[in-house]
Enzyme design. Structure first.
Site, PDB file in Angstrom:
ATOM      1  N   ASP A   1       9.140  78.175 -33.291  1.00 60.46           N
ATOM      2  CA  ASP A   1      10.481  78.620 -32.650  1.00 60.46           C
ATOM      3  C   ASP A   1      11.485  78.512 -33.451  1.00 60.46           C
ATOM      4  O   ASP A   1      12.478  79.137 -33.532  1.00 60.46           O
ATOM      5  CB  ASP A   1      10.595  77.898 -31.431  1.00 60.46           C
ATOM      6  CG  ASP A   1      11.741  78.139 -30.422  1.00 60.46           C
ATOM      7  OD1 ASP A   1      11.825  79.397 -30.080  1.00 60.46           O
ATOM      8  OD2 ASP A   1      12.548  77.335 -30.361  1.00 60.46           O
TER       9      ASP A   1
ATOM     10  N   ASP B   1      11.592  73.078 -35.646  1.00 61.43           N
ATOM     11  CA  ASP B   1      10.356  72.403 -35.087  1.00 61.43           C
ATOM     12  C   ASP B   1       9.079  73.237 -35.404  1.00 61.43           C
ATOM     13  O   ASP B   1       8.892  74.174 -36.028  1.00 61.43           O
ATOM     14  CB  ASP B   1      10.516  72.111 -33.586  1.00 61.43           C
ATOM     15  CG  ASP B   1      10.863  73.196 -32.772  1.00 61.43           C
ATOM     16  OD1 ASP B   1      10.527  74.334 -33.205  1.00 61.43           O
ATOM     17  OD2 ASP B   1      11.181  73.184 -31.649  1.00 61.43           O
TER      18      ASP B   1
ATOM     19  N   TYR C   1      13.783  75.473 -22.855  1.00 61.43           N
ATOM     20  CA  TYR C   1      14.564  76.703 -22.553  1.00 61.43           C
ATOM     21  C   TYR C   1      14.384  77.048 -21.012  1.00 61.43           C
ATOM     22  O   TYR C   1      13.461  77.629 -20.504  1.00 61.43           O
ATOM     23  CB  TYR C   1      13.501  78.013 -23.349  1.00 61.43           C
ATOM     24  CG  TYR C   1      13.920  77.986 -24.819  1.00 61.43           C
ATOM     25  CD1 TYR C   1      15.074  78.307 -25.361  1.00 61.43           C
ATOM     26  CD2 TYR C   1      13.018  77.397 -25.975  1.00 61.43           C
ATOM     27  CE1 TYR C   1      15.369  78.482 -26.775  1.00 61.43           C
ATOM     28  CE2 TYR C   1      13.356  77.308 -27.047  1.00 61.43           C
ATOM     29  CZ  TYR C   1      14.604  78.110 -27.506  1.00 61.43           C
ATOM     30  OH  TYR C   1      14.768  78.084 -28.809  1.00 61.43           O
TER      31      TYR C   1
ATOM     32  N   GLU D   1      20.809  74.400 -36.644  1.00 61.12           N
ATOM     33  CA  GLU D   1      19.313  74.905 -36.449  1.00 61.12           C
ATOM     34  C   GLU D   1      19.417  76.292 -36.490  1.00 61.12           C
ATOM     35  O   GLU D   1      20.144  77.062 -35.632  1.00 61.12           O
ATOM     36  CB  GLU D   1      18.811  74.278 -35.422  1.00 61.12           C
ATOM     37  CG  GLU D   1      17.294  74.414 -35.242  1.00 61.12           C
ATOM     38  CD  GLU D   1      16.645  73.724 -34.114  1.00 61.12           C
ATOM     39  OE1 GLU D   1      15.314  73.365 -34.264  1.00 61.12           O
ATOM     40  OE2 GLU D   1      17.139  73.192 -33.116  1.00 61.12           O
TER      41      GLU D   1
END
Length: 512
Positions: A96, A99, A243, A485
């Site tokens: 994703d 990670d 999410y 990120e």
């Protein structure tokens, strides 16, 4: 400038740049309404071709499973046993972000947006995008073993986020999560249906069998999502920390719209334009497009029907499409900086909606603006009215270009937020694989590589980081997750935007 990619990556990158530059040379559009020839508003800039070649590489960085023709020297095979506990092969797909989680909701959205970009502007990126798209679709097919079962997650996010290690050396358990009739997730099921329906159009003329398989899964998943309604984060409340899906109804409308394009079945169009559209579409209220809220995307996608394929529709469908198009125009008006309804943007010119992953909304919005401008140009609609002020397709493209330029370095920080593009870009991206040398096995406890102030030893080529704060500032710190990120779905959005800026604006009038 840090540059750790090997020759094979550089050669691939510049070969793609050459191809993209040739595509960018086509700057005139021939319309069918009278045979007139119009120039694109501004000659496409070579930098968009170069940036697109970089951006496409992040999909290779994020791949899970047994890698084929691996072009990222610091990546290798990983997660080969994913799905084995359920007798499935879920080794493919993509991680994703920084990670090693596979979240089905955002992965499916990545697939939908990649497909839409290929369908509108595919000549600009066809081979690289198709490789990434099939890697995602192969995973989604395997994740749907029966009509009413969809595996929506691989890995435990809490456990995963406690570890800092390379994916190639992972040894922790990778639990699976699924939705069923008794544990519904209409949002993730419908987004997966949308992704597969859109991808079926991409493969229709390339691999008819694969296209049919995707469409079959899409229709069955939509039926499942619609019949057994509920948000997946209501079913699994712990997942809302990662999410959180605010509603599921927008995904149902989004999926129905893609299924209409893929099948031509008017029942899907009636689903989106009838009672469901009125109840769930929030028509008349412009919203921002994102992995969570598909309404603006649906409005633009259905405007395509209004622009090019409105003949033969019944009164209810025509009326519904009119409302979608009016709302799409309202969305365009909030994006245009000179409109009376213009949304907030930073002093540097970035459309600013959210602090966390701030680039997602402006990049997604810019893609929609480019697409809508091309629908206007191709159909001969030269004017957009915003509170009595007139704007043109060129104004929409100017906005789209401004957001791309900001991302690529035309910002107060003079920093490219696309890793690997330009002379200055983030060096400490929050990404496990990029931050740990390829020959180091840290086990779960590689925190020293998270906390070091040194630049990443590996370049996560093509990563689009979260982006700046409201004051246009950015801190290049690996532990600054809000800003530094990268996510895979962000890459699908920037790939779409960049491809729209180097391609002819004469979009095909039919996606099928």
């Amino acid at each position: 400038m840090a540059h750790c990619c090997g020759c094979s990556v550089r050669c691939c990158c510049w070969l793609l740049v050459l191809t993209l530059a040739v595509t960018a040379a086509v700057v005139f559009v021939r319309y069918k309404n009278g045979g007139q020839i119009f120039p694109l508003p501004g000659v496409p800039d070579r930098k968009y071709s170069e940036a697109l070649a970089v951006a496409l590489q992040f999909f290779q960085v994020q791949k899970s499973g047994k890698l084929v023709k691996n072009e990222i020297p610091w990546r290798g095979d990983s997660a080969l046993d994913d799905g084995k506990d359920a007798g499935l092969d879920l080794s493919k797909g993509m991680y994703d972000a920084g990670d090693h989680m596979k979240f089905g909701f955002t992965l499916a959205f990545t697939g939908t947006m990649l497909s839409w970009s290929v369908l509108e502007y595919g000549e600009a990126m066809r081979d690289a995008a198709l490789d990434a798209l099939q890697w995602i679709m192969d995973f989604l097919i395997n994740a749907h073993p029966s009509d009413d079962v969809l595996y929506i997650q691989v890995g435990d996010p809490k456990a995963d986020h406690k570890c800092w290690e390379r994916p190639e050396t992972m040894a922790e358990k990778r639990p699976l999560m699924k939705i069923t009739t008794k544990a519904p997730g209409s949002d993730v099921a419908a987004e997966t249906a949308a992704a597969m329906a859109a991808a079926s159009l991409v493969y229709k003329r390339i691999n008819e069998t694969y296209s049919s398989t995707l469409l079959d899964h899409a229709e069955r998943l939509f039926a499942f999502a619609d019949k057994h309604r509920g948000a997946y984060t209501h079913t699994f409340p712990d997942l809302s920390a990662f999410y959180n899906s605010t509603t599921y109804q927008d995904e149902l409308l989004w999926a129905a719209s893609w299924l209409y394009h893929a099948t031509g079945n008017h029942s899907y169009l009636s689903y989106a334009t009838g009672k469901n559209g009125k109840d769930f579409g929030d028509l008349g209220n412009p919203r921002y497009f994102s992995w969570d809220d598909k309404r603006a995307g649906t409005q633009v996608l259905l405007s395509r029907v209004s622009f090019f394929a409105s003949k033969g529709l019944d009164d209810g469908q025509s009326q519904g499409l009119g409302m979608y198009r009016e709302t799409a125009e309202a969305v365009m008006c909030i994006l245009l900086p000179d409109s009376d309804t213009a949304a907030f943007r930073t002093e540097g010119g970035l459309l600013y909606v959210a602090e966390w992953n701030s680039l997602q909304h402006p990049v997604a919005s810019a893609f929609l603006a480019a697409v809508y401008s091309d629908y206007m140009m191709t159909s001969g609609n030269a004017e957009l009215s915003c509170s009595g002020k007139s704007f043109t397709p060129a104004d929409l493209r100017k906005f789209a270009k401004s957001q791309a330029d900001y991302v690529l370095g035309d910002n107060p920080m003079k920093l490219s937020y696309l890793v690997g593009y330009g002379d200055s870009y983030p060096q400490r991206v929050h990404h496990r694989g990029a931050s740990i040398p390829a020959d180091v096995d840290t086990g779960c406890d590689g925190q020293e590589w998270l906390k070091t102030s040194k630049p990443n030893p590996n370049v996560a080529m093509g990563a689009l980081v979260g982006g700046p704060f409201k004051n246009d500032s950015f801190i290049d710190d690996r532990e600054n997750v809000k800003q530094n990120e990268a996510t895979t779905y962000n890459s699908a959005l920037i790939v779409g935007l960049l491809s729209s800026l180097i391609s002819s604006s004469n979009v095909a009038q039919s996606l099928s």
